[in-house]
Design a protein around this motif. Structure first.
Motif, short mmCIF file in Angstrom:
data_model
loop_
_atom_site.label_atom_id
_atom_site.label_comp_id
_atom_site.label_asym_id
_atom_site.label_seq_id
_atom_site.Cartn_x
_atom_site.Cartn_y
_atom_site.Cartn_z
N ALA A 111 13.16 -73.96 -78.60
CA ALA A 111 14.16 -72.90 -78.72
C ALA A 111 15.56 -73.46 -78.44
O ALA A 111 15.72 -74.41 -77.69
CB ALA A 111 13.85 -71.77 -77.74
N SER A 112 16.56 -72.84 -79.05
CA SER A 112 17.92 -73.34 -78.88
C SER A 112 18.47 -73.01 -77.50
O SER A 112 19.36 -73.68 -77.00
CB SER A 112 18.83 -72.76 -79.96
OG SER A 112 18.79 -71.35 -79.93
N GLU A 113 17.93 -71.94 -76.87
CA GLU A 113 18.34 -71.57 -75.52
C GLU A 113 17.15 -71.68 -74.59
O GLU A 113 16.03 -71.32 -74.96
CB GLU A 113 18.89 -70.14 -75.48
CG GLU A 113 20.20 -69.98 -76.24
CD GLU A 113 20.74 -68.56 -76.10
OE1 GLU A 113 20.34 -67.85 -75.17
OE2 GLU A 113 21.56 -68.19 -76.95
N THR A 114 17.39 -72.15 -73.37
CA THR A 114 16.33 -72.26 -72.39
C THR A 114 15.83 -70.87 -72.01
O THR A 114 16.62 -70.00 -71.67
CB THR A 114 16.83 -72.98 -71.12
OG1 THR A 114 17.30 -74.27 -71.52
CG2 THR A 114 15.72 -73.11 -70.09
N ARG A 115 14.54 -70.69 -72.08
CA ARG A 115 13.98 -69.38 -71.76
C ARG A 115 13.99 -69.16 -70.25
O ARG A 115 13.60 -70.04 -69.48
CB ARG A 115 12.54 -69.27 -72.29
CG ARG A 115 11.94 -67.88 -72.01
CD ARG A 115 10.52 -67.72 -72.53
NE ARG A 115 10.05 -66.38 -72.21
CZ ARG A 115 9.70 -65.45 -73.09
NH1 ARG A 115 9.75 -65.73 -74.38
NH2 ARG A 115 9.31 -64.26 -72.70
N THR A 116 14.41 -67.95 -69.87
CA THR A 116 14.33 -67.55 -68.47
C THR A 116 13.56 -66.24 -68.32
O THR A 116 13.12 -65.90 -67.24
CB THR A 116 15.73 -67.36 -67.85
OG1 THR A 116 16.44 -66.39 -68.63
CG2 THR A 116 16.50 -68.67 -67.84
N ALA A 117 13.40 -65.52 -69.43
CA ALA A 117 12.77 -64.20 -69.37
C ALA A 117 11.28 -64.34 -69.07
O ALA A 117 10.64 -65.30 -69.50
CB ALA A 117 12.96 -63.48 -70.70
#
Ligand SMILES: [Zn+2]
Ligand SMILES: [Zn+2]
Length: 301
Positions: A111-117
């Motif tokens: 993913a282009s953004e690090t997942r935090t959800a």
């Protein structure tokens, strides 16, 4: 309302147009511009007292089953794979959960953004032990990916709250020892997914009155077996359930050679579709697609 995308409508048989089982369920209440309200459906989404919780994502983004081909199909159809909130597995056959490690790996590194959800994984009894084995094979990231991960084993008759106003319930079905069918309910709208199953009057009773019955239709009637459905037995199921709408999926190549629609129509008179990968069905909202219609808003076919 509930939006269903049939991501993969095939089986374990490699197929040029049908990948293995995967279905995306999004719940919430979309604005006219396609944005979603969180929480309970509203009778009038354009009312001036619209809640302050208006968001750009559905309240629940649930992937049901994750067979071979799922990851690339999610991307192909422009589906929000990076923001999936729940992933639920009906049973442990490879065409239903075999691509789970690949999807988790994609969420972690693709993913282009690090997942935090947070992400919740749900499956039949034994699912936790199975995930431990996958972690032993692939790496600790399977069960400790770096964001909050909850693993929930499902017990028939004990509904799980996915979000405020959205529940997942399950019941046993005749396929493998652990096999489950799912029911997703939000407000007055209910979707039932059979998973893989043989004929079952109990399943028909459990699904009674559902707005959309997503049912497997694996085989033609001349190849009928007690762990899968055919046009005749799926029609009996839909009729017993008095399903308001029927969507057929999980098609092995031989059943595509027969007139599925005619076989079903003999005993089920409601609206029915034979799903393709990328089809979209919406129920329970003022944009409901019903009465035999089908809205195709995603996909390239
Ligand atoms: Zn299957
Ligand atoms: Zn199966």
């Amino acid at each position: 309302m509930i939006r269903l995308t049939t991501v993969g409508t095939g089986t374990v048989s490699p197929h040029a147009e049908r990948t293995s089982a995967a279905y995306l369920v999004e719940t919430g209440w979309p604005m006219v511009d396609g944005r979603w309200h969180f929480g309970e459906p509203r009778q009038n989404p354009d009312a001036s007292d619209a809640p302050s919780t208006i968001g750009h994502r559905p309240s629940v983004c649930l992937l049901m089953d994750v067979g071979a081909g799922t990851c690339h199909r999610l991307a192909q159809f422009g589906l929000p794979w990076t923001t999936i909130t729940h992933l639920a597995i009906t049973h442990f056959h490879a065409d239903h959960f075999g691509e789970l490690p690949a999807l988790l790996f994609a969420m972690k590194y693709g993913a282009s953004e690090t997942r935090t959800a947070p992400l919740t994984l749900l499956g039949p009894i034994g699912f936790g032990a199975l995930l431990d084995k996958l972690a032993a094979a692939f790496g600790d990231w399977v069960t400790a990916p770096g964001w909050p991960l909850t693993i929930t084993e499902l017990h028939p008759g004990t509904p799980v709250a996915l979000a405020p106003g959205v529940t997942l319930d399950c019941t046993r079905v005749p396929h493998t020892d652990e096999s489950l069918a799912f029911s997703i309910t939000t407000g007055r709208t209910r979707l039932v997914y059979t998973g893989d199953t043989g004929p079952s009057e109990a399943l028909g009773d459990w699904a009674k009155g559902c707005d959309l019955l997503l049912a497997e239709c694996s085989l033609p009637d001349n190849l009928a077996m007690d762990i899968h459905l055919t046009p005749t037995s799926v029609a009996a199921l839909a009729a017993r359930a008095q399903a308001k709408r029927l969507v057929l999926s999980h098609l092995y190549p031989p059943v595509e050679q027969v007139d599925i629609r005619a076989g079903v129509a003999a005993s089920y008179g409601g609206p029915m579709d034979v799903a393709r990968d990328g089809d979209v069905f919406e129920v329970g909202g003022d944009r409901e697609v019903g009465g035999g219609g089908r809205e195709r808003v995603r996909g390239d076919r």
